[in-house]
Write a protein that holds these residues in place. Structure first.
Motif, PDB file in Angstrom:
ATOM      1  N   LEU A 123      16.249  18.843  36.258  1.00 27.01           N
ATOM      2  CA  LEU A 123      16.151  20.189  35.677  1.00 27.01           C
ATOM      3  C   LEU A 123      15.234  21.078  36.505  1.00 27.01           C
ATOM      4  O   LEU A 123      15.470  22.290  36.621  1.00 27.01           O
ATOM      5  N   GLY A 124      14.177  20.493  37.079  1.00 24.72           N
ATOM      6  CA  GLY A 124      13.257  21.284  37.888  1.00 24.72           C
ATOM      7  C   GLY A 124      13.924  21.878  39.108  1.00 24.72           C
ATOM      8  O   GLY A 124      13.755  23.069  39.409  1.00 24.72           O
ATOM      9  N   ILE A 125      14.697  21.058  39.820  1.00 21.99           N
ATOM     10  CA  ILE A 125      15.423  21.562  41.000  1.00 21.99           C
ATOM     11  C   ILE A 125      16.457  22.590  40.572  1.00 21.99           C
ATOM     12  O   ILE A 125      16.629  23.642  41.213  1.00 21.99           O
ATOM     13  N   GLY A 126      17.138  22.312  39.461  1.00 22.36           N
ATOM     14  CA  GLY A 126      18.136  23.264  38.978  1.00 22.36           C
ATOM     15  C   GLY A 126      17.516  24.590  38.562  1.00 22.36           C
ATOM     16  O   GLY A 126      18.044  25.661  38.884  1.00 22.36           O
ATOM     17  N   ALA A 127      16.375  24.522  37.875  1.00 27.49           N
ATOM     18  CA  ALA A 127      15.731  25.738  37.383  1.00 27.49           C
ATOM     19  C   ALA A 127      15.257  26.626  38.522  1.00 27.49           C
ATOM     20  O   ALA A 127      15.486  27.844  38.513  1.00 27.49           O
ATOM     21  N   ILE A 128      14.605  26.041  39.530  1.00 30.78           N
ATOM     22  CA  ILE A 128      14.092  26.885  40.605  1.00 30.78           C
ATOM     23  C   ILE A 128      15.228  27.398  41.484  1.00 30.78           C
ATOM     24  O   ILE A 128      15.142  28.489  42.054  1.00 30.78           O
ATOM     25  N   SER A 129      16.327  26.644  41.561  1.00 33.26           N
ATOM     26  CA  SER A 129      17.498  27.130  42.304  1.00 33.26           C
ATOM     27  C   SER A 129      18.112  28.333  41.597  1.00 33.26           C
ATOM     28  O   SER A 129      18.442  29.349  42.231  1.00 33.26           O
ATOM     29  N   LEU A 130      18.270  28.234  40.281  1.00 33.45           N
ATOM     30  CA  LEU A 130      18.797  29.361  39.510  1.00 33.45           C
ATOM     31  C   LEU A 130      17.844  30.552  39.557  1.00 33.45           C
ATOM     32  O   LEU A 130      18.283  31.710  39.609  1.00 33.45           O
ATOM     33  N   TYR A 131      16.548  30.269  39.556  1.00 31.14           N
ATOM     34  CA  TYR A 131      15.529  31.322  39.657  1.00 31.14           C
ATOM     35  C   TYR A 131      15.706  32.082  40.965  1.00 31.14           C
ATOM     36  O   TYR A 131      15.675  33.324  40.999  1.00 31.14           O
ATOM     37  N   GLY A 132      15.902  31.338  42.050  1.00 27.68           N
ATOM     38  CA  GLY A 132      16.111  31.977  43.350  1.00 27.68           C
ATOM     39  C   GLY A 132      17.378  32.808  43.393  1.00 27.68           C
ATOM     40  O   GLY A 132      17.394  33.922  43.939  1.00 27.68           O
ATOM     41  N   ILE A 133      18.463  32.287  42.811  1.00 26.48           N
ATOM     42  CA  ILE A 133      19.724  33.032  42.757  1.00 26.48           C
ATOM     43  C   ILE A 133      19.543  34.311  41.948  1.00 26.48           C
ATOM     44  O   ILE A 133      20.036  35.388  42.332  1.00 26.48           O
ATOM     45  N   GLN A 134      18.846  34.201  40.827  1.00 18.75           N
ATOM     46  CA  GLN A 134      18.577  35.370  39.981  1.00 18.75           C
ATOM     47  C   GLN A 134      17.780  36.419  40.749  1.00 18.75           C
ATOM     48  O   GLN A 134      18.056  37.622  40.645  1.00 18.75           O
ATOM     49  N   TRP A 135      16.781  35.974  41.520  1.00 18.17           N
ATOM     50  CA  TRP A 135      15.962  36.913  42.286  1.00 18.17           C
ATOM     51  C   TRP A 135      16.798  37.629  43.350  1.00 18.17           C
ATOM     52  O   TRP A 135      16.691  38.849  43.523  1.00 18.17           O
ATOM     53  N   PHE A 137      20.036  38.113  43.359  1.00 13.02           N
ATOM     54  CA  PHE A 137      20.958  39.032  42.686  1.00 13.02           C
ATOM     55  C   PHE A 137      20.240  40.310  42.273  1.00 13.02           C
ATOM     56  O   PHE A 137      20.746  41.423  42.467  1.00 13.02           O
ATOM     57  N   GLY A 138      19.042  40.162  41.687  1.00 13.02           N
ATOM     58  CA  GLY A 138      18.282  41.331  41.279  1.00 13.02           C
ATOM     59  C   GLY A 138      17.884  42.207  42.453  1.00 13.02           C
ATOM     60  O   GLY A 138      17.940  43.436  42.368  1.00 13.02           O
ATOM     61  N   PHE A 139      17.469  41.569  43.554  1.00 17.76           N
ATOM     62  CA  PHE A 139      17.067  42.327  44.739  1.00 17.76           C
ATOM     63  C   PHE A 139      18.238  43.147  45.279  1.00 17.76           C
ATOM     64  O   PHE A 139      18.101  44.357  45.535  1.00 17.76           O
ATOM     65  N   VAL A 140      19.377  42.504  45.438  1.00 18.79           N
ATOM     66  CA  VAL A 140      20.542  43.171  46.035  1.00 18.79           C
ATOM     67  C   VAL A 140      21.117  44.238  45.100  1.00 18.79           C
ATOM     68  O   VAL A 140      21.519  45.315  45.541  1.00 18.79           O
ATOM     69  N   THR A 141      21.116  43.945  43.807  1.00 14.83           N
ATOM     70  CA  THR A 141      21.753  44.853  42.847  1.00 14.83           C
ATOM     71  C   THR A 141      20.860  46.028  42.462  1.00 14.83           C
ATOM     72  O   THR A 141      21.318  47.176  42.398  1.00 14.83           O
ATOM     73  N   PHE A 142      19.570  45.769  42.247  1.00 12.24           N
ATOM     74  CA  PHE A 142      18.686  46.789  41.683  1.00 12.24           C
ATOM     75  C   PHE A 142      17.658  47.343  42.666  1.00 12.24           C
ATOM     76  O   PHE A 142      17.017  48.346  42.366  1.00 12.24           O
ATOM     77  N   PHE A 143      17.501  46.703  43.812  1.00 10.90           N
ATOM     78  CA  PHE A 143      16.459  47.145  44.737  1.00 10.90           C
ATOM     79  C   PHE A 143      17.041  47.587  46.080  1.00 10.90           C
ATOM     80  O   PHE A 143      16.998  48.764  46.426  1.00 10.90           O
ATOM     81  N   PHE A 144      17.546  46.676  46.868  1.00 16.17           N
ATOM     82  CA  PHE A 144      18.120  47.032  48.167  1.00 16.17           C
ATOM     83  C   PHE A 144      19.274  46.094  48.508  1.00 16.17           C
ATOM     84  O   PHE A 144      19.122  44.882  48.380  1.00 16.17           O
ATOM     85  N   PRO A 145      20.428  46.607  48.908  1.00 14.90           N
ATOM     86  CA  PRO A 145      20.732  48.033  49.077  1.00 14.90           C
ATOM     87  C   PRO A 145      20.968  48.762  47.760  1.00 14.90           C
ATOM     88  O   PRO A 145      20.994  49.983  47.719  1.00 14.90           O
TER      89      PRO A 145
END
Length: 238
Positions: A123-135, A137-145
Protein backbone atom coordinates in the motif's frame (compact mmCIF):
# COMPACT_ATOMS: atom_id res chain seq x y z
CA UNK A 1 -21.65 17.18 3.86
CA UNK A 2 -19.80 19.25 6.46
CA UNK A 3 -21.04 22.38 4.74
CA UNK A 4 -24.61 21.06 4.68
CA UNK A 5 -24.42 20.60 8.46
CA UNK A 6 -23.30 24.19 8.92
CA UNK A 7 -19.75 23.21 9.90
CA UNK A 8 -16.99 25.64 8.96
CA UNK A 9 -13.44 24.60 8.15
CA UNK A 10 -11.60 27.01 10.44
CA UNK A 11 -11.94 25.20 13.81
CA UNK A 12 -10.92 21.95 12.16
CA UNK A 13 -7.79 23.52 10.70
CA UNK A 14 -6.86 24.71 14.20
CA UNK A 15 -7.43 21.22 15.61
CA UNK A 16 -5.45 19.67 12.75
CA UNK A 17 -2.45 21.93 13.39
CA UNK A 18 -2.48 21.06 17.10
CA UNK A 19 -2.75 17.34 16.38
CA UNK A 20 0.00 17.58 13.76
CA UNK A 21 2.34 19.15 16.31
CA UNK A 22 1.48 16.44 18.84
CA UNK A 23 2.03 13.63 16.33
CA UNK A 24 5.37 15.11 15.22
CA UNK A 25 6.63 15.35 18.80
CA UNK A 26 5.45 11.84 19.61
CA UNK A 27 7.12 10.18 16.62
CA UNK A 28 10.37 12.05 17.35
CA UNK A 29 10.29 10.97 21.00
CA UNK A 30 9.70 7.39 19.90
CA UNK A 31 12.45 7.25 17.30
CA UNK A 32 15.07 9.31 19.14
CA UNK A 33 14.45 8.56 22.82
CA UNK A 34 13.16 4.99 22.67
CA UNK A 35 14.72 3.74 19.42
CA UNK A 36 18.14 5.40 19.77
CA UNK A 37 18.19 8.18 17.16
CA UNK A 38 18.28 8.84 13.43
CA UNK A 39 21.01 8.21 10.84
CA UNK A 40 21.48 7.70 7.12
CA UNK A 41 24.66 5.71 7.72
CA UNK A 42 25.22 3.67 10.89
CA UNK A 43 26.56 0.38 12.19
CA UNK A 44 23.26 0.01 14.01
CA UNK A 45 20.92 -0.37 11.02
CA UNK A 46 17.89 0.34 13.16
CA UNK A 47 18.92 4.01 13.24
CA UNK A 48 18.56 4.08 9.45
CA UNK A 49 15.08 2.62 9.70
CA UNK A 50 14.11 5.22 12.30
CA UNK A 51 14.30 7.89 9.60
CA UNK A 52 11.42 6.13 7.83
CA UNK A 53 8.56 6.81 10.28
CA UNK A 54 9.83 10.33 10.99
CA UNK A 55 9.90 11.37 7.33
CA UNK A 56 6.73 9.52 6.41
CA UNK A 57 4.75 11.19 9.18
CA UNK A 58 6.27 14.68 9.39
CA UNK A 59 7.51 15.09 5.83
CA UNK A 60 4.91 13.12 3.91
CA UNK A 61 1.62 13.07 5.82
CA UNK A 62 1.80 16.33 7.79
CA UNK A 63 3.21 18.48 4.97
CA UNK A 64 0.74 16.89 2.56
CA UNK A 65 -2.05 17.69 5.00
CA UNK A 66 -0.96 21.32 5.18
CA UNK A 67 -1.04 21.43 1.39
CA UNK A 68 -4.60 20.10 1.41
CA UNK A 69 -5.73 22.63 4.02
CA UNK A 70 -3.94 25.70 2.63
CA UNK A 71 -7.11 27.05 1.03
CA UNK A 72 -9.00 26.72 4.33
CA UNK A 73 -6.19 27.65 6.74
CA UNK A 74 -5.63 30.97 4.95
CA UNK A 75 -8.86 31.75 3.08
CA UNK A 76 -7.72 35.33 2.52
CA UNK A 77 -4.76 34.31 0.36
CA UNK A 78 -4.91 35.15 -3.31
CA UNK A 79 -5.91 32.10 -5.29
CA UNK A 80 -2.69 31.93 -7.32
CA UNK A 81 -0.57 32.22 -4.16
CA UNK A 82 -2.51 29.48 -2.40
CA UNK A 83 -2.28 27.27 -5.48
CA UNK A 84 1.50 27.71 -5.64
CA UNK A 85 1.91 26.89 -1.94
CA UNK A 86 -0.38 23.87 -2.41
CA UNK A 87 1.80 22.67 -5.28
CA UNK A 88 5.13 23.25 -3.50
CA UNK A 89 4.09 21.61 -0.22
CA UNK A 90 2.84 18.54 -2.05
CA UNK A 91 6.11 18.36 -4.03
CA UNK A 92 8.19 18.53 -0.83
CA UNK A 93 5.96 15.88 0.76
CA UNK A 94 6.52 13.53 -2.18
CA UNK A 95 10.31 14.02 -2.06
CA UNK A 96 10.51 13.47 1.71
CA UNK A 97 8.19 10.47 1.41
CA UNK A 98 10.46 8.98 -1.26
CA UNK A 99 13.50 9.50 0.99
CA UNK A 100 11.61 7.85 3.86
CA UNK A 101 10.83 4.82 1.70
CA UNK A 102 14.46 4.71 0.56
CA UNK A 103 15.55 4.50 4.21
CA UNK A 104 13.27 1.52 4.79
CA UNK A 105 14.73 -0.26 1.76
CA UNK A 106 18.27 0.68 2.82
CA UNK A 107 17.70 -0.73 6.30
CA UNK A 108 16.25 -3.95 4.88
CA UNK A 109 19.01 -4.40 2.31
CA UNK A 110 21.84 -3.78 4.79
CA UNK A 111 20.19 -6.01 7.41
CA UNK A 112 19.38 -8.91 5.10
CA UNK A 113 15.61 -8.39 5.41
CA UNK A 114 13.30 -9.06 2.48
CA UNK A 115 11.51 -6.14 0.80
CA UNK A 116 7.89 -5.68 -0.22
CA UNK A 117 6.48 -8.71 1.58
CA UNK A 118 3.79 -6.96 3.67
CA UNK A 119 0.51 -5.21 2.97
CA UNK A 120 2.01 -2.07 4.52
CA UNK A 121 4.77 -2.00 1.92
CA UNK A 122 2.42 -2.74 -0.97
CA UNK A 123 0.00 0.00 0.00
CA UNK A 124 2.89 2.37 0.72
CA UNK A 125 4.36 2.02 -2.76
CA UNK A 126 0.90 2.29 -4.27
CA UNK A 127 -0.01 5.37 -2.24
CA UNK A 128 3.10 7.37 -3.07
CA UNK A 129 2.82 6.36 -6.74
CA UNK A 130 -0.77 7.61 -6.87
CA UNK A 131 0.33 10.74 -4.98
CA UNK A 132 2.93 11.43 -7.66
CA UNK A 133 0.41 10.87 -10.47
CA UNK A 134 -2.03 13.21 -8.73
CA UNK A 135 0.67 15.88 -8.41
CA UNK A 136 1.65 15.63 -12.08
CA UNK A 137 -1.99 15.82 -13.16
CA UNK A 138 -2.57 18.87 -10.97
CA UNK A 139 0.59 20.58 -12.22
CA UNK A 140 -0.23 20.05 -15.89
CA UNK A 141 -3.95 20.80 -15.58
CA UNK A 142 -4.02 23.71 -13.11
CA UNK A 143 -0.54 25.21 -13.16
CA UNK A 144 1.55 24.74 -16.31
CA UNK A 145 0.78 24.67 -19.15
CA UNK A 146 -2.76 24.64 -17.76
CA UNK A 147 -5.85 23.20 -19.38
CA UNK A 148 -8.71 25.21 -20.87
CA UNK A 149 -11.08 26.74 -18.29
CA UNK A 150 -13.88 24.29 -19.09
CA UNK A 151 -11.52 21.35 -18.68
CA UNK A 152 -10.23 22.70 -15.35
CA UNK A 153 -13.76 23.16 -14.04
CA UNK A 154 -14.68 19.62 -15.06
CA UNK A 155 -11.50 18.09 -13.68
CA UNK A 156 -11.47 19.92 -10.35
CA UNK A 157 -14.05 17.80 -8.45
CA UNK A 158 -12.31 14.62 -9.57
CA UNK A 159 -8.92 16.04 -8.62
CA UNK A 160 -10.22 16.88 -5.14
CA UNK A 161 -11.96 13.55 -4.61
CA UNK A 162 -9.05 11.49 -5.89
CA UNK A 163 -6.71 13.54 -3.72
CA UNK A 164 -8.77 12.72 -0.62
CA UNK A 165 -8.81 9.04 -1.61
CA UNK A 166 -5.01 9.01 -1.87
CA UNK A 167 -4.75 10.88 1.42
CA UNK A 168 -6.98 8.39 3.25
CA UNK A 169 -5.03 5.53 1.68
CA UNK A 170 -1.85 7.11 3.02
CA UNK A 171 -3.33 7.36 6.51
CA UNK A 172 -4.39 3.70 6.38
CA UNK A 173 -0.89 2.72 5.27
CA UNK A 174 0.59 4.62 8.21
CA UNK A 175 -1.67 2.74 10.63
CA UNK A 176 -0.49 -0.56 9.18
CA UNK A 177 3.08 0.65 9.57
CA UNK A 178 2.66 1.45 13.26
CA UNK A 179 0.98 -1.92 13.81
CA UNK A 180 3.63 -3.85 11.90
CA UNK A 181 6.58 -2.22 13.65
CA UNK A 182 5.06 -2.54 17.10
CA UNK A 183 4.22 -6.21 16.46
CA UNK A 184 7.83 -6.89 15.47
CA UNK A 185 9.12 -5.10 18.56
CA UNK A 186 6.75 -6.95 20.87
CA UNK A 187 7.68 -10.30 19.32
CA UNK A 188 11.32 -9.39 20.09
CA UNK A 189 10.58 -8.83 23.76
CA UNK A 190 9.14 -5.32 24.06
CA UNK A 191 6.69 -5.05 26.96
CA UNK A 192 3.20 -5.03 25.43
CA UNK A 193 1.97 -2.74 28.20
CA UNK A 194 5.14 -0.70 28.55
CA UNK A 195 5.70 2.99 27.92
CA UNK A 196 7.02 2.60 24.37
CA UNK A 197 4.13 0.40 23.24
CA UNK A 198 1.69 2.90 24.75
CA UNK A 199 3.44 5.76 22.95
CA UNK A 200 3.31 4.02 19.57
CA UNK A 201 -0.39 3.19 19.92
CA UNK A 202 -1.21 6.72 21.07
CA UNK A 203 0.76 8.21 18.18
CA UNK A 204 -1.27 6.08 15.77
CA UNK A 205 -4.51 7.26 17.39
CA UNK A 206 -3.43 10.90 17.15
CA UNK A 207 -2.69 10.38 13.45
CA UNK A 208 -6.23 9.00 12.96
CA UNK A 209 -7.75 12.05 14.65
CA UNK A 210 -5.44 14.34 12.71
CA UNK A 211 -6.46 12.78 9.40
CA UNK A 212 -10.14 13.07 10.28
CA UNK A 213 -9.84 16.79 11.03
CA UNK A 214 -7.96 17.36 7.77
CA UNK A 215 -10.66 15.59 5.74
CA UNK A 216 -13.44 17.58 7.42
CA UNK A 217 -11.51 20.81 6.89
CA UNK A 218 -11.08 19.93 3.22
CA UNK A 219 -14.78 19.34 2.55
CA UNK A 220 -16.17 22.10 4.80
CA UNK A 221 -16.59 25.67 3.52
CA UNK A 222 -14.01 28.28 4.48
CA UNK A 223 -14.75 30.90 7.12
CA UNK A 224 -15.59 33.60 4.61
CA UNK A 225 -18.71 33.31 2.47
CA UNK A 226 -16.91 33.51 -0.86
CA UNK A 227 -14.71 30.47 -1.49
CA UNK A 228 -11.35 30.76 -3.28
CA UNK A 229 -11.89 30.66 -7.03
CA UNK A 230 -12.30 27.11 -8.26
CA UNK A 231 -12.03 25.54 -4.80
CA UNK A 232 -15.57 25.45 -3.43
CA UNK A 233 -16.48 22.66 -1.00
CA UNK A 234 -17.18 19.31 -2.59
CA UNK A 235 -20.93 19.36 -3.31
CA UNK A 236 -23.23 16.87 -1.61
CA UNK A 237 -26.02 15.39 -3.70
CA UNK A 238 -29.36 14.98 -2.03
Amino acid sequence: MAGALGVKATPFTYAAHALAAAAAVMVLVWCIHFRGGLAFEAVNKNLIFNVHPVLMLIGYIILGSEAIMIYKSFPGLKHDTAKLIHLILHAIAIVLGAVGIYCAFKNHNESGIANLYSLHSWLGIGAISLYGIQWIFGFVTFFFPGAAPDVRRGALPWHALFGLFVYILTLATAQLGFLEKLTFLESSGLDKYGTEALLVNCTALVVVLFGATVVVAAVAPAAKVEEPEGYAPIPVVG
